[in-house]
Design an enzyme around this catalytic site. Structure first.
Site, mmCIF file in Angstrom:
data_model
loop_
_atom_site.group_PDB
_atom_site.id
_atom_site.type_symbol
_atom_site.label_atom_id
_atom_site.label_comp_id
_atom_site.label_asym_id
_atom_site.label_seq_id
_atom_site.Cartn_x
_atom_site.Cartn_y
_atom_site.Cartn_z
ATOM 1 N N SER A 406 0.825 -1.210 0.000
ATOM 2 C CA SER A 406 0.000 0.000 0.000
ATOM 3 C C SER A 406 0.857 1.258 0.000
ATOM 4 O O SER A 406 0.327 2.361 -0.037
ATOM 5 C CB SER A 406 -0.917 -0.007 1.218
ATOM 6 N N HIS A 427 -2.525 -2.454 -5.966
ATOM 7 C CA HIS A 427 -2.908 -2.075 -4.608
ATOM 8 C C HIS A 427 -4.412 -2.188 -4.469
ATOM 9 O O HIS A 427 -5.150 -1.336 -4.960
ATOM 10 C CB HIS A 427 -2.433 -0.645 -4.303
ATOM 11 N N GLU A 439 -5.504 0.455 -7.360
ATOM 12 C CA GLU A 439 -4.434 1.336 -7.840
ATOM 13 C C GLU A 439 -3.408 0.458 -8.550
ATOM 14 O O GLU A 439 -2.881 -0.487 -7.950
ATOM 15 C CB GLU A 439 -3.764 2.077 -6.668
ATOM 16 N N ASN A 477 -3.276 6.911 -0.466
ATOM 17 C CA ASN A 477 -2.701 6.943 0.887
ATOM 18 C C ASN A 477 -1.790 8.136 1.088
ATOM 19 O O ASN A 477 -1.694 8.675 2.188
ATOM 20 C CB ASN A 477 -1.952 5.641 1.171
#
Ligand code: T1G
Length: 698
Positions: A406, A427, A439, A477
């Site tokens: 991540s 991801h 992702e 993130n």
């Protein structure tokens, strides 16, 4: 432009066939073609009936959404529907595939409706922040009743033909070629001298407690306006003559169309499709994807394996030992049981998936024939490098090696193999078989066909796939870390975490940042802060009050205590009485005099931090377009869909106002609030993020 509506007379029946691929959207040319064809049929004394049918895979998918936001073009759809209904001829709609929005409204303006058994109808305008604007709110409830009509329009769902027949939306179901079926039905009606049946001449729907229905719709809508407006439009259908009800519908529709919410949702509609259409992948052939390997059978690995099984792929999952392998199988079977309960798969499909398609093993040699492997082990670079070294040794030539990391550096992971061009990041978001976002993290050496194969995998899994570059946290993130910090800064300066959560759920988020932290696990943020500590900038404000709670082993929902207290198995949000004291202690250490924050200021700072970092992510090429960032926040982070995403929100606010606020905040904290260069450039040039989306193309 050739006329997209063909006209063919078959004895006393004229067939109007719409040919506007891919889904027969009601473009201006289609509307004009239908109107002229109706005139032509009525001018022919031999014609007694008209059949409207769609070419290709659908009857009509609705108004042409690409026309929204442009100057209206005649004939407009409400008038066309009234014109069709007023015809002295019998008008029959022969429906197949989907009949949605304006498409169903055209069918409702016909006098009879016949459909294929697998046809589906619906009024999904609510998903665009609108309501049916061509008579749907007035005609549908005259057939289904008010309550059912409201339910269909506020849910925006699709109704199968059998149910539509039951509700009186359609009159008949017949298998066959839609044009032939329509012709036969029209001939039958003409021969039996069937009467014209204008839906608008039916009695209005029954009355109900409209205010209760309205507040019920509003409370479920979590800030979206159109569900409440739909109730008011149906109330008009019940209380006013048809013409006045139509006028009321038009007024409500126009108000919604001019509002920001429909702009946000139309932005989402087009970009959730466009985001996976990378120009550089045109003509690039994806590799075969029949068998997928998964390394690690924890929550993420089991979720990924479940998604692959549901996409009808073979799965080989590797765990470290028999006990772990058995636990992983149990998680996957539990996920599939959920799909079985929701009717997504049948019992025999469940059995085939668990007994044939899924192999759980502990020996990497079992991976020798898979086409792609997804590693989902512990978020530690050394562990990942070891795994990728083993995969490189056992997987066949051409097999793709993907990491579900991540935030870790996919380039560094790739360097642990001899096949850097076959390495990519995939991801997923937990639970991986449910969350829509994927992702796709493209490393320096990743080959184009590996990227294309990853997008093909995302499509097979039913994901919204977004291309991301390599940086700490990729797109979502990385931005989350910044707007989460903005929330922490406000806590240190005096806003309570609970006021912040409430202000942001009022803004439309499914959950506020502190409730999300409890859900994800406070230990994740704690580990991130420790990981980033060595590189921390001297001017960086990093609140540490919550670390005290982590040191006591309280990590949020999973331990029952975090920002909130959780009774066993509850998701109750009872504030944790320890938190205010922890905050006060840190404020005292930092000699901060806490001040009040309004909800508006909380939302503004939170959003400005999100937009500023998002602009940097676009500027650095980590995200291909601003709309890609919007899709990440919508599909992975609970951002309210009716706002379109943070950068669409910023455009609608006016980038100059957003930049002005960021520059004002920077006077308090120049490091955190350093304005993005891209934001300054756009404001200076009088452009916005949507201009960049258009420049990047589909
Ligand atoms: N207008 C313009 N383009 C449309 C469109 C539409 N209504 N529907 C789909 N497309 C494009 C889509 O962008 C994509 O383009 C291609 O068609 C294939 O779509 C007055 C105001 C019909 C169930 O909301 O739900 O009527 O990416 O990839 O998965 O009351 O499209 O290929 O360039 O989604 O098979 C109401 C929206 C409009 C239906 C097909 N109708 N569409 O799904 O294919 S408002 C809708 C869908 C209205 C009136 C009101 C789905 C689909 P591209 P796709 P699909």
């Amino acid at each position: 432009m050739s006329n997209p509506v063909s006209y063919n007379a078959h004895g006393p029946v004229a067939v109007l066939r719409i040919q506007n691929p891919p889904v027969n959207a009601l473009s201006q040319a289609v509307r004009q073609g239908l109107s002229e064809a109706m005139d032509r049929a009525e001018a022919d004394a031999d014609i007694k009936a008209v059949v409207i049918v769609g070419d290709g895979r659908a009857f009509i998918a609705g108004a042409d959404i690409t026309e929204f936001g442009k100057p209206p073009m005649e004939p407009n759809l409400p008038d066309l529907c009234s014109r069709i209904e007023a015809s002295p001829l019998l008008v029959i709609a022969s429906m197949h595939g989907v009949s949605l929005g304006g498409g169903l409204e055209v069918a409702l303006s016909a006098h009879y409706r016949i459909a294929q058994p697998d046809a589906r109808v619906g009024l999904p305008e609510v998903h665009l922040g609108l309501l049916p604007g061509a008579g749907g709110t007035q005609r549908l409830p005259r057939l289904t009743g008010a309550a059912k009509g409201i339910e269909i329009m506020t849910s925006g769902g699709q109704v199968k033909a059998a149910a539509a027949l039951e509700m009186g939306i359609i009159d008949k179901i017949e298998t066959g070629d839609p044009q032939e079926v329509g012709l036969a039905y029209a001939t039958e009606l003409v021969n039996s001298a069937a009467p014209r049946r204008a839906v608008s001449e039916l009695a209005g729907p029954e009355a109900m407690d409209w205010d209760a229905a309205y507040s019920g719709a509003v409370s479920k809508a979590r800030g979206q306006n159109s569900p409440g407006a739909i109730v008011r439009a149906v109330q008009a259908a019940s209380e006013l003559p048809f013409a006045q009800g139509l006028a009321r519908e038009r007024a409500l529709f126009t108000e919604l169309l001019q509002g920001d919410q429909s702009k946000g949702m139309i932005h989402a509609f087009f970009n959730e499709r466009a985001v996976s259409n990378l120009p550089e992948l045109k003509g690039v052939t994806p590799r075969a994807l029949n068998a997928i390997g998964v390394i690690g059978g924890g929550t993420m690995g089991a979720g990924i394996a479940t998604a692959a099984l549901l996409a009808k792929m073979q799965v080989v999952l590797i765990e470290t030992g028999e006990a772990q392998a058995s636990a992983a199988r149990g998680r996957i079977e539990g996920n599939l049981q959920g799909a079985l309960k929701r009717g997504k798969i049948s019992q025999e499909q469940y059995d085939a998936l668990t007994q044939d398609a899924l192999v759980v093993a502990i020996d990497y040699a079992s991976l020798s024939d898979v086409d792609l492997v997804i590693e989902a082990v512990f978020e530690n670079m050394d562990v990942k490098k070891e795994v990728f070294g083993k995969l490189d040794a056992v997987c066949k030539q051409g097999a793709i090696l993907a990491s579900n990391t991540s935030y870790l550096d996919v380039d560094e992971i790739a360097a642990a193999t001899s096949r850097r061009s076959d390495v990519i990041g995939l991801h997923f978001f937990s639970p991986a078989h449910v969350m829509k976002l994927l992702e796709i993290v493209v490393a320096d050496k990743t080959a184009l066909d590996v990227v294309a194969t990853s997008f093909a995998l995302g499509k097979a899994f039913g994901k919204i796939s977004v291309r991301a570059g390599v940086c700490d946290g990729f797109i979502g993130n990385r931005i989350l870390a910044v707007y989460r910090t903005a929330a922490d800064h406000m806590v240190l300066d005096g806003a309570s975490p609970y006021q912040i959560d409430r202000a942001l759920t009022d803004f439309g988020f499914a959950m506020g940042p502190f409730a999300v932290a409890d859900l994800a696990g406070l230990d994740i943020g704690w580990m991130t802060r420790k990981r980033k500590a060595p590189d921390r900038h001297a001017d960086e404000r990093v609140p540490t009050y919550i670390d005290k709670l982590c040191e006591e082993g309280h990590f949020g929902q999973k331990t029952g205590e975090g920002y909130y207290l959780y009774e066993k198995g509850q998701r109750a949000s009872v504030p944790n009485p320890k938190i205010p004291a922890l905050i006060a202690a840190e404020q005292a250490d930092l000699r901060i005099t806490p001040r009040d924050f309004s909800d508006e200021e909380i939302v503004r700072r939170y959003m400005c931090a999100m937009v500023n970092e998002a602009a940097k992510v676009v500027e650095e090429g980590i995200a291909r377009r601003p709309a890609d960032v919007d899709m990440v926040l919508l599909f992975g982070y609970g951002f309210p869909r009716y706002r379109g995403g943070p950068l669409k929100w910023a455009d609608l606010q006016g980038l100059d106002t957003v930049l002005a606020d960021i520059e004002r905040y920077a006077q308090e904290d120049a490091w955190f609030w350093k304005p993005a260069t891209l934001l300054k450039t756009l404001v200076a040039d009088g452009r916005n993020f949507d201009d960049l989306n258009r420049a990047a193309g589909k």
